[in-house]
Scaffold this active site. Structure first.
Site, PDB file in Angstrom:
ATOM      1  N   LYS A  54       0.840  -1.214   0.000  1.00 45.52           N
ATOM      2  CA  LYS A  54       0.000   0.000   0.000  1.00 45.52           C
ATOM      3  C   LYS A  54       0.871   1.258   0.000  1.00 45.52           C
ATOM      4  CE  LYS A  54      -4.450  -1.644   1.407  1.00 45.52           C
ATOM      5  NZ  LYS A  54      -5.651  -1.567   2.199  1.00 45.52           N
ATOM      6  N   LYS A  84      -4.467 -10.656  -5.444  1.00 41.40           N
ATOM      7  CA  LYS A  84      -5.751 -10.927  -4.766  1.00 41.40           C
ATOM      8  C   LYS A  84      -6.824  -9.945  -5.244  1.00 41.40           C
ATOM      9  CE  LYS A  84      -6.126  -7.931  -0.878  1.00 41.40           C
ATOM     10  NZ  LYS A  84      -7.030  -7.628   0.162  1.00 41.40           N
ATOM     11  N   LYS A  94     -10.935  -4.544  -3.022  1.00 44.20           N
ATOM     12  CA  LYS A  94     -11.992  -3.553  -3.260  1.00 44.20           C
ATOM     13  C   LYS A  94     -11.403  -2.233  -3.730  1.00 44.20           C
ATOM     14  CE  LYS A  94     -13.482  -3.866   1.548  1.00 44.20           C
ATOM     15  NZ  LYS A  94     -12.261  -3.580   2.310  1.00 44.20           N
TER      16      LYS A  94
HETATM   17  N1  AQP Z   1      -9.466 -11.644  -2.322  1.00 42.75           N
HETATM   18  C1  AQP Z   1      -9.865 -12.054  -1.135  1.00 42.75           C
HETATM   19  N2  AQP Z   1     -10.128 -13.364  -0.905  1.00 42.75           N
HETATM   20  C2  AQP Z   1     -10.547 -13.793   0.320  1.00 42.75           C
HETATM   21  N3  AQP Z   1     -10.709 -12.950   1.380  1.00 42.75           N
HETATM   22  C3  AQP Z   1     -10.462 -11.646   1.192  1.00 42.75           C
HETATM   23  N4  AQP Z   1     -10.527 -10.562   2.004  1.00 42.75           N
HETATM   24  C4  AQP Z   1     -10.170  -9.457   1.326  1.00 42.75           C
HETATM   25  N5  AQP Z   1      -9.859  -9.773   0.061  1.00 42.75           N
HETATM   26  C5  AQP Z   1     -10.024 -11.127  -0.055  1.00 42.75           C
HETATM   27  C6  AQP Z   1     -10.968 -10.633   3.394  1.00 42.75           C
HETATM   28  O1  AQP Z   1     -12.077  -9.753   3.546  1.00 42.75           O
HETATM   29  C7  AQP Z   1     -11.949  -9.026   4.771  1.00 42.75           C
HETATM   30  C8  AQP Z   1     -11.849  -7.547   4.401  1.00 42.75           C
HETATM   31  O2  AQP Z   1     -10.879  -6.903   5.107  1.00 42.75           O
HETATM   32  P1  AQP Z   1     -10.453  -5.392   4.828  1.00 42.75           P
HETATM   33  O3  AQP Z   1     -11.634  -4.557   4.649  1.00 42.75           O
HETATM   34  O4  AQP Z   1      -9.498  -5.044   5.918  1.00 42.75           O
HETATM   35  O5  AQP Z   1      -9.752  -5.398   3.453  1.00 42.75           O
HETATM   36  P2  AQP Z   1      -8.453  -6.038   2.921  1.00 42.75           P
HETATM   37  O6  AQP Z   1      -8.118  -7.303   3.591  1.00 42.75           O
HETATM   38  O7  AQP Z   1      -7.359  -5.008   2.910  1.00 42.75           O
HETATM   39  O8  AQP Z   1      -8.842  -6.368   1.405  1.00 42.75           O
HETATM   40  P3  AQP Z   1      -9.809  -5.666   0.407  1.00 42.75           P
HETATM   41  O9  AQP Z   1     -11.221  -6.036   0.669  1.00 42.75           O
HETATM   42  O10 AQP Z   1      -9.359  -5.997  -0.944  1.00 42.75           O
HETATM   43  O11 AQP Z   1      -9.708  -4.119   0.661  1.00 42.75           O
HETATM   44  P4  AQP Z   1      -8.643  -3.046   0.232  1.00 42.75           P
HETATM   45  O12 AQP Z   1      -8.564  -3.068  -1.255  1.00 42.75           O
HETATM   46  O13 AQP Z   1      -9.191  -1.771   0.752  1.00 42.75           O
HETATM   47  O14 AQP Z   1      -7.326  -3.409   0.837  1.00 42.75           O
HETATM   48  C9  AQP Z   1     -10.704  -9.597   5.461  1.00 42.75           C
HETATM   49  O15 AQP Z   1     -11.068 -10.675   6.304  1.00 42.75           O
HETATM   50  C10 AQP Z   1      -9.885 -10.079   4.307  1.00 42.75           C
HETATM   51  O16 AQP Z   1      -8.948 -11.089   4.662  1.00 42.75           O
END
Ligand code: AQP
Length: 332
Positions: free
Chosen positions: A116, A197, A200
């Protein structure tokens, strides 16, 4: 089973964009399954969403959308404590104390921080401290289990390290949390790039990357139709064939079939047939979530009340831990 003897669970999702199928299979789906057996705290972690630049109006809207999606996916606010992180000041208060016992080197090693930070023109101190805030979230509720996707495993391990260090310095204070990953769907990959991965924030600026929970059927079908596969022909689960395996995994999640049954179903078929079947399965799988979301959206007052009550219920648990911590470090 008596309420007090139930194991405690904490998990959360950042309102940093539209939730996708990875958020559902990695986190939400597993939360829904344990809301009867365990004492669950499910949070919308909005303080985490300001560690990278954000639009205030978009964030405000995103918090409500994530809350509605929790409900649309089957979280029942009568059986769990569901609330917004910034509605409980104890998260930021405990975070500061934990910041002061966490070596910077531990934070600089986090892979999510490195990726990030590389994408930002200017890196905030908050982005570096992101996993300390996550540790505070988990430890504040003395959680036994943290159900998350694979990308969050390293952060939960860090929360254990921070808890261990605090306990050694100031006496036994925090329960040691354990990470819980789903057997299938712990890391769904981007459809445009199956080496990365599904995310969002990436989905916010790249069409064709994610299958979002609220995408209409034609968008889901188009995204799956354009998914990157490879030049092979065989349709099998194979860790070296990332694109096809990602599609098969999504199909497995939506249909509940075994890998062997899926491989025999697609034997001799081409990628076009696979993509058609995956699109049909995903559209049907997400349909009830989208429908429930539209119903909930029509009564905006309801979600405000759910979140108000959730923050109220979380309060005494958070306050008890914070009081103990403050006293232990010599502030109280
Ligand atoms: N690709 C994925 N496959 C399985 N699980 C996933 N998670 C995120 N992406 C995947 C799980 O969803 C939850 C969201 O956690 P978060 O909001 O802290 O976001 P994150 O892990 O940083 O991932 P995102 O959703 O892609 O958001 P951004 O892009 O903002 O970083 C967690 O339990 C995560 O493991």
């Amino acid at each position: 089973m008596a309420f007090e003897t139930r194991k405690r669970v904490f998990s959360g999702i950042q309102p940093s964009g539209n939730l996708h199928i990875g958020n559902y299979t990695g986190a939400l789906r597993n939360w829904v399954r344990q809301q009867d057996e365990r004492d669950c705290f499910f949070c919308i972690v909005d303080l985490h969403a300001i560690t990278v630049p954000q639009e205030p109006a978009v964030l405000r809207q995103g918090i409500r959308e994530v809350a509605l999606l929790y409900l649309a996916c089957g979280i029942d606010p009568a059986r769990v404590t569901m609330f917004v992180q910034s509605h409980r000041p104890e998260h930021a208060q405990l975070c500061w104390i934990l910041d002061c016992v966490t070596p910077v080197g531990w934070l600089e090693r986090m892979t999510q921080y490195k990726s990030k930070a590389a994408a930002q023109a200017s890196v905030s101190a908050g982005l570096l401290a992101y996993p300390v805030l996550q540790a505070a979230d988990i430890l504040l509720y003395q959680a036994d289990y943290v159900p998350v996707g694979e990308d969050q495993r390293q952060h939960v391990e860090l929360a254990r390290d921070i808890a261990g260090r605090f306990n050694r310095l100031f006496g036994e204070t925090f329960v040691m949390p354990q990470v819980e990953l789903p057997a299938v769907g712990a890391r769904i990959k981007g459809l445009d790039d199956p080496t990365a991965k599904m995310s969002k924030s990436v989905a916010g600026h790249k069409a064709g990357h994610a299958l979002r929970l609220l995408d209409p059927p034609d968008v889901l079908r188009k995204t799956i139709g354009r998914a990157v596969t490879d030049s092979g022909r065989e349709i099998r689960f194979n860790p070296e064939r990332l694109g096809v395996t990602n599609l098969l995994t999504i199909y497995q999640l939506c249909t509940g079939q075994t890998q062997a049954a899926i491989e025999s179903q697609f034997e001799g078929q081409g990628y076009a047939g696979l993509k058609r079947a995956v699109a049909d399965a995903v559209i049907e799988y997400l349909r009830p979530i989208r429908e429930r979301y539209s119903e909930l959206e029509a009564e905006p007052g309801y979600i405000d009340e759910v979140l108000r009550q959730g923050a109220e219920r979380a309060g005494p648990v958070a306050a008890e831990t914070l009081e103990m911590v403050t006293e232990r470090v010599g502030l109280g």
